[in-house]
Design a protein around this motif. Structure first.
Motif, PDB file in Angstrom:
ATOM      1  N   UNK A   2       0.828  -1.216   0.076  1.00 43.77           N
ATOM      2  CA  UNK A   2       0.047   0.058   0.084  1.00 43.77           C
ATOM      3  C   UNK A   2       0.811   1.095   0.042  1.00 43.77           C
ATOM      4  N   UNK A   3       0.264   2.482  -0.756  1.00 46.60           N
ATOM      5  CA  UNK A   3       1.018   3.576  -0.596  1.00 46.60           C
ATOM      6  C   UNK A   3       1.141   4.004   0.829  1.00 46.60           C
ATOM      7  N   UNK A   4       2.091   4.701   1.133  1.00 47.62           N
ATOM      8  CA  UNK A   4       2.407   5.461   2.507  1.00 47.62           C
ATOM      9  C   UNK A   4       1.532   6.622   2.716  1.00 47.62           C
ATOM     10  N   UNK A   9      -2.269  13.080   6.763  1.00 46.05           N
ATOM     11  CA  UNK A   9      -3.520  12.172   6.965  1.00 46.05           C
ATOM     12  C   UNK A   9      -3.315  11.070   7.972  1.00 46.05           C
ATOM     13  N   UNK A  10      -2.178  10.553   8.352  1.00 44.49           N
ATOM     14  CA  UNK A  10      -1.806   9.575   9.568  1.00 44.49           C
ATOM     15  C   UNK A  10      -2.270  10.305  10.824  1.00 44.49           C
ATOM     16  N   UNK A  11      -1.868  11.621  11.113  1.00 47.22           N
ATOM     17  CA  UNK A  11      -2.250  12.522  12.421  1.00 47.22           C
ATOM     18  C   UNK A  11      -3.785  12.418  12.376  1.00 47.22           C
ATOM     19  N   UNK A  15      -6.068  10.970  15.237  1.00 51.22           N
ATOM     20  CA  UNK A  15      -6.959  11.985  16.341  1.00 51.22           C
ATOM     21  C   UNK A  15      -8.414  11.502  16.161  1.00 51.22           C
ATOM     22  N   UNK A  16      -8.946  10.649  15.313  1.00 49.81           N
ATOM     23  CA  UNK A  16     -10.468  10.240  15.120  1.00 49.81           C
ATOM     24  C   UNK A  16     -10.560   9.100  16.024  1.00 49.81           C
ATOM     25  N   UNK A  24      -3.379   1.771  22.216  1.00 45.39           N
ATOM     26  CA  UNK A  24      -2.961   0.654  21.413  1.00 45.39           C
ATOM     27  C   UNK A  24      -2.039   1.040  20.389  1.00 45.39           C
ATOM     28  N   UNK A  25      -2.321   2.117  19.949  1.00 37.79           N
ATOM     29  CA  UNK A  25      -1.526   2.596  18.533  1.00 37.79           C
ATOM     30  C   UNK A  25      -0.034   3.053  19.167  1.00 37.79           C
ATOM     31  N   UNK A  26      -0.004   3.866  20.191  1.00 36.91           N
ATOM     32  CA  UNK A  26       0.961   4.405  21.053  1.00 36.91           C
ATOM     33  C   UNK A  26       1.895   3.311  21.483  1.00 36.91           C
ATOM     34  N   UNK A  27       1.519   2.019  21.924  1.00 37.16           N
ATOM     35  CA  UNK A  27       2.109   0.857  22.430  1.00 37.16           C
ATOM     36  C   UNK A  27       2.988   0.529  21.145  1.00 37.16           C
TER      37      UNK A  27
END
Length: 74
Positions: A2-4, A9-11, A15-16, A24-27
């Motif tokens: 997949x494209x990066x 967009x990631x942030x 935030x959503x 979980x994402x931070x870990x």
């Protein structure tokens, strides 16, 4: 592959998410960062000469002889 995603967009996607998913994402990000730095700094292990000495079993003296199971076909 997949494209990066762009950082923006990631942030926005991050935030959503609800707080429990953010944890979980931070870990996971911490886990990836630790593994990345460990593998980047590791040097390949030096191979030691003679490490397999005594570990190799020799073949039987009749290794090249025909098997009894195939006598009917010969």
């Amino acid at each position: 592959m997949q494209p990066i995603m762009s950082d923006t967009v990631l942030l926005q996607t991050y935030h959503n998410f609800p707080p429990e998913i953010k944890v979980a994402i931070s870990s996971y990000i911490e886990f990836l960062a630790q593994n990345y730095h460990q593998t980047k700094n590791e040097k390949p292990a030096m191979r030691k000469f003679g490490i397999m000495k005594g570990g190799i079993k020799y073949m039987a003296p009749d290794f090249n002889e025909p098997l009894d199971d195939f006598k009917d076909y010969m």
